[in-house]
Design a protein around this motif. Structure first.
Motif, short mmCIF file in Angstrom:
data_model
loop_
_atom_site.label_atom_id
_atom_site.label_comp_id
_atom_site.label_asym_id
_atom_site.label_seq_id
_atom_site.Cartn_x
_atom_site.Cartn_y
_atom_site.Cartn_z
N ARG A 701 0.62 -1.11 -0.02
CA ARG A 701 0.11 0.12 0.00
C ARG A 701 0.73 1.20 0.10
O ARG A 701 0.61 2.12 0.56
N GLY A 702 1.94 1.23 -0.86
CA GLY A 702 2.99 2.28 -0.61
C GLY A 702 2.64 3.55 -1.03
O GLY A 702 3.21 4.52 -0.49
N TRP A 703 1.61 3.37 -2.10
CA TRP A 703 1.54 4.84 -2.87
C TRP A 703 0.56 5.59 -2.04
O TRP A 703 0.71 6.68 -1.86
N ASN A 704 -0.34 4.94 -1.07
CA ASN A 704 -1.01 5.56 -0.01
C ASN A 704 -0.14 6.09 1.13
O ASN A 704 -0.28 7.10 1.35
N GLY A 705 0.67 5.41 1.41
CA GLY A 705 1.80 5.81 2.22
C GLY A 705 2.50 6.80 1.74
O GLY A 705 2.58 7.86 2.46
N LEU A 706 2.91 7.09 0.52
CA LEU A 706 3.52 8.04 -0.02
C LEU A 706 2.64 9.40 0.08
O LEU A 706 3.05 10.52 0.23
N TYR A 707 1.51 9.07 -0.22
CA TYR A 707 0.42 10.24 -0.27
C TYR A 707 0.37 10.86 1.09
O TYR A 707 0.40 12.26 1.59
N VAL A 708 0.19 9.66 2.08
CA VAL A 708 0.57 10.39 3.76
C VAL A 708 1.74 11.22 3.75
O VAL A 708 1.77 12.37 4.38
N ALA A 709 3.06 10.65 3.42
CA ALA A 709 4.47 11.23 3.74
C ALA A 709 4.31 12.59 3.07
O ALA A 709 4.79 13.80 3.53
N LEU A 710 3.95 12.63 1.82
CA LEU A 710 3.97 14.08 1.12
C LEU A 710 3.20 14.98 1.68
O LEU A 710 3.52 16.24 1.68
N THR A 711 2.08 14.84 2.55
CA THR A 711 1.22 15.83 2.80
C THR A 711 1.49 16.37 4.54
O THR A 711 0.63 16.55 5.08
N ARG A 712 2.52 15.89 4.87
CA ARG A 712 2.96 16.10 6.38
C ARG A 712 3.49 17.65 6.83
O ARG A 712 3.55 17.80 7.87
N CYS A 713 4.08 18.43 5.92
CA CYS A 713 4.65 19.61 5.95
C CYS A 713 3.56 20.74 5.94
O CYS A 713 2.52 20.79 5.14
N THR A 714 3.98 21.69 6.64
CA THR A 714 3.19 23.08 6.61
C THR A 714 3.98 23.99 5.70
O THR A 714 3.23 25.14 5.51
N GLN A 715 5.28 23.90 5.45
CA GLN A 715 5.88 24.82 4.74
C GLN A 715 6.65 24.31 3.63
O GLN A 715 6.53 24.57 2.65
N GLU A 716 7.70 23.26 4.09
CA GLU A 716 8.62 23.09 2.88
C GLU A 716 8.63 21.61 2.87
O GLU A 716 8.84 20.86 3.87
N LEU A 717 9.08 21.01 1.76
CA LEU A 717 8.95 19.41 1.36
C LEU A 717 10.22 19.22 0.70
O LEU A 717 10.74 20.18 -0.47
N GLY A 718 11.51 18.69 1.12
CA GLY A 718 12.55 18.09 0.63
C GLY A 718 12.50 16.65 0.14
O GLY A 718 11.97 15.93 1.06
N GLN A 719 13.15 16.20 -0.67
CA GLN A 719 12.96 14.82 -1.10
C GLN A 719 14.39 14.36 -1.50
O GLN A 719 15.17 14.99 -2.25
N LEU A 720 14.85 12.99 -1.01
CA LEU A 720 16.26 12.62 -1.43
C LEU A 720 15.89 11.40 -2.23
O LEU A 720 15.31 10.41 -1.78
N ILE A 721 16.39 11.45 -3.62
CA ILE A 721 15.77 10.58 -4.50
C ILE A 721 17.10 9.45 -4.50
O ILE A 721 18.15 9.94 -4.83
N LEU A 722 16.93 8.11 -4.60
CA LEU A 722 17.99 7.32 -4.43
C LEU A 722 18.08 6.70 -5.69
O LEU A 722 17.34 6.28 -6.62
N THR A 723 19.64 6.67 -6.30
CA THR A 723 19.87 6.13 -7.66
C THR A 723 19.82 4.65 -7.38
O THR A 723 20.14 4.18 -6.15
N ARG A 724 19.13 3.81 -8.25
CA ARG A 724 19.19 2.30 -8.03
C ARG A 724 19.81 1.50 -8.97
O ARG A 724 20.08 2.25 -9.99
#
Ligand SMILES: Nc1ncnc2c1ncn2[C@@H]1O[C@H](COP(=O)(O)OP(=O)(O)OP(=O)(O)O)[C@@H](O)[C@H]1O
Length: 724
Positions: A701-724
């Motif tokens: 259910r990872g996409w639902n989890g990502l939806y939760v994770a993306l929406t936790r900030c009130t001001q700024e969102l930073g993402q560290l993308i991993l090379t695979r």
């Protein structure tokens, strides 16, 4: 001037002090503002003085020698009033309504009357019906009001006012936009705060809705579901005093979440509240291990409720002739009589209660049998004795009937009612009889019973025939300590078995008493993140609130649990049927538009047909991404956290990562929370650092989890993308 919201076309008067704390000078507006602020400052001083006098009076009453004489209930009430007044210090007055008829009403944290008895209230409690237009009046429906004013204070100083005319010159979707945006822009402290001064119309409608049946509130991330749920508790406790005697249960998704919201209800003056997670509802049982999603799903199904009912019913004793020993003699209670007593004892009672009812009947039955046999015996003896007497009389030429006087039970063998009752009492207190009943109808405990059932394939196949052989094997081969999905099963069994007559000690506060008693019936239950509840967890809730006065808030699109349903109707059908009301929240207050714009594709990938909620504001900070190799990850995370902390100094930063990266990150990032998407449910920070979003999406259910994770900030969102 304050920034306008993205939803606004209003030009409502928004007035503020300058950053150096001075009022703006020279414009007409500033003159009006100065006078408005001065007016509200005068009112705040008056209300504060009144509050101080009331607090002192209550304090004196509570600490006087007369205290001992005050009955406990009154003492509790006075203490609650006192504490509520003390807590109302900050933000005592926050609103004002100017009626079309020229009346002026101030709205605040508590209600205050003037010293003169019977006079109009000086300050209207935000929960009182008279305060309602403050939250719901619009230009279209002004509810008798000409103007709404939001008063912003810091400590005991008025720092600004926002005026909204309700005469149709302005149409605004938001209520008190300036005050709302100011509240939303504030740095987060790690604890949720109250929102009584800025509640919005759609929120207020839910807060004040009838509480006669289940109400399910759907709302996307940040739409104020938790705000609504907690303010509704305060409203209901204020409006329905009876509810306070039964307490309200607040169920949240995690202990961390309960900590996050812990200050809201006390700040609103409410103490008759018990908060828990479904896992911590049973005092003496603790979750000892994680479980597979497969098993969590299987054991969350509603089928277990009838399965456990039938299981417990199978453990009831079968009717048969009972042979009881009493004072050296054996007495028989016929099988038909036992069957009758059994049937009347069981009717709808839990196992142990039914046993107590049966035991009471058995004591009566045995007392009757003993009395009857004694009567028969004495009669027999009497008849034999009479034959001898008659023979003697005849030989002596007497009429023996004329010479005998027989009175009382001793002679005719009958026991008086009082003697029979005495006999019954002795039987009821007799240890041998008690042992006999215990052996025939033994005391059972939920943990042993559940252990027996879950490890026995034959029993599982008999009582849960809906399970496939593979599912039975999966259940039967689980290891020992209890998992989260066992808690509702244990609770169901405890309920079916009932208490074994253990009187509960009284407690001073209703919440203490409720917390101690598993079978406590609450006046209302609030469930946050309700989309995560399994059917068996819903049963657990209903058991605690048979009146079904329940408010469940959640977002079906944030559901991650193994038993996830596509709709609320599907999620609650097995437990509530269609007897529930739906409500919706549509505006996102937390997450800025820049971040919400990223969530549409994620929601779609999660399989949802819904659109994310509309963001009320933008933060002006663009979300950013940085691509790193696995080897660089730890260092990059430390540096990103450092920068975010610097940028949001005085606020909060949170890190969300895939479950398998948590340990590695915790080793290097120590002063901010590092959580999985599931653990971050319901929480928020000024800035969020998302580690390896693809990794989160790849989880169950990872996409639902990502939806939760993306929406936790009130001001700024930073993402560290991993090379695979
Ligand atoms: N009327 C309001 N006035 C001030 N702040 C508000 C209001 N409504 C919501 N907020 C704030 O918006 C944020 C999100 O609210 P809340 O946590 O209740 O949303 P939610 O719907 O439960 O979110 P999620 O489901 O994502 O956890 C919180 O900081 C809350 O204080």
């Amino acid at each position: 001037m304050r920034r306008k919201s993205d939803l606004s076309n209003s030009t409502a008067g928004v007035h503020d002090v300058t950053p150096d704390g001075q009022l703006p000078t020279s414009t007409t507006e500033s003159v009006a503002l100065r006078s408005a602020v001065a007016e509200e400052q005068a009112f705040l001083d008056l209300a504060t003085a009144r509050r101080d006098r009331l607090t002192d009076r209550l304090q004196a009453e509570l600490s006087s020698e007369a205290l001992d004489a005050l009955e406990q209930a009154r003492q509790r009430m006075l203490r609650q009033q006192h504490d509520e007044l003390v807590r109302a210090g900050e933000g005592l007055v926050f609103g004002r309504l100017d009626g079309l008829d020229g009346t002026v009403r101030h709205v605040g944290r508590v209600g205050l009357r003037d010293d003169a008895e019977g006079s109009e209230p000086l300050l209207v409690d935000w929960r009182a019906p008279a305060a309602r237009p403050f939250y719901t009046a619009t230009a279209v429906d002004p509810q008798g009001q000409a103007r709404r004013r939001h008063i912003r204070t810091t400590g005991s100083t008025v720092v600004g006012v926002d005026d909204e005319p309700l005469d149709g010159t302005i149409t605004a979707e938001l209520v008190g936009e300036g005050a709302l945006l100011a509240a939303l822009d504030q740095r987060r402290t790690g604890h949720m705060s109250t929102a009584i001064s800025t509640l919005q119309r759609e929120q207020d409608d839910i807060i004040r809705a009838e509480a006669t049946g289940p109400l399910i509130v759907q709302g996307g991330p940040g739409t104020g579901k938790t705000v609504v749920a907690l303010h509704r508790v305060a409203y209901l406790l204020f409006t329905h005093r009876k509810m306070a005697e039964q307490a309200v249960l607040v169920l949240g998704p995690s202990p961390r979440f309960l900590q996050y919201i812990a200050q809201v209800l006390p700040a609103l003056g409410e103490t008759a509240v018990v908060s828990a997670t479904c896992d911590t509802l049973l005092n003496d049982v603790h979750v000892g291990r994680d479980e597979s999603r497969l098993l969590a799903e299987i054991k969350g199904r509603a089928l277990w409720q009838p399965a456990l009912e039938n299981y417990v019913a199978s453990l009831l004793p079968r009717a048969r002739e009972l042979k009881l020993r009493w004072e050296g003699e054996f007495y028989l209670i016929p099988a038909a009589t036992v069957a009758q007593a059994l049937a009347s004892a069981v009717q709808g009672r839990p196992y142990h209660r039914a046993r107590a009812a049966f035991a009471e009947q058995l004591h009566h039955l045995l007392a009757d049998v003993v009395a009857e046999q004694r009567e028969a015996l004495i009669n027999e003896m009497e008849e034999g004795f009479e034959d001898i007497l008659a023979r003697v009389d005849r030989s002596m030429g007497h009429d023996h009937h004329s010479t005998r006087t027989s009175t009382g039970s001793d002679i005719d063998g009958l026991l008086s009612d009082e003697e029979t009752e005495q006999l019954r009492r002795r039987i009821a207190e007799n240890a041998t009889i008690a042992r006999f009943i215990e052996a025939w109808w033994p005391t059972l405990d939920p943990a042993t019973l559940l252990g027996d059932l879950l490890t026995d394939r034959t029993l599982l196949a008999r009582f849960a025939p809906q399970l496939s052989p593979e599912e039975i094997t999966a259940v039967a081969t689980e290891p020992a300590p209890w998992a989260a999905s066992d808690i509702p099963l244990l609770d169901a069994l405890a309920d079916l078995l009932g208490e074994v007559d253990a009187p509960q000690p009284p407690g001073e506060f209703v919440a203490d008493r409720a917390r101690r008693q598993r079978g406590w019936v609450y006046g209302h239950v609030v469930i946050d993140e309700a989309q995560e509840l399994s059917e068996m967890q819903w049963h657990m809730v209903l058991r605690r609130c048979p009146s079904r006065s329940i408010t469940a808030v959640g977002d079906i699109d944030q559901a991650e649990a193994a038993h996830r349903h596509a709709s609320w109707a599907e999620a609650v059908r097995a437990v509530l049927g269609d007897r529930w009301t739906a409500a919706e929240l549509t505006i996102c207050y937390r997450t800025p538009r820049e971040v919400m714009d990223l969530t549409g594709p994620v929601l779609k990938a999660a399989g949802s047909q819904n659109a994310p909620p509309r963001a009320v504001r933008s933060s002006g900070v663009a979300p950013w991404e940085l691509t790193v190799t696995p080897a660089e990850l730890a260092g990059a995370a430390v540096e990103a956290v450092r920068q975010l902390q610097q940028r949001w100094h005085g606020g909060t930063v949170g890190v969300i990562a895939p479950a398998d990266r948590i340990a590695e990150l915790l080793a290097v990032v120590s002063d901010v929370p590092v959580l999985t998407a599931t653990q971050s449910k319901g929480l928020e920070w000024d800035a969020t650092l998302l580690i390896d979003p693809q990794g989160i999406a790849a989880e169950p259910r990872g996409w639902n989890g990502l939806y939760v994770a993306l929406t936790r900030c009130t001001q700024e969102l930073g993402q560290l993308i991993l090379t695979r």
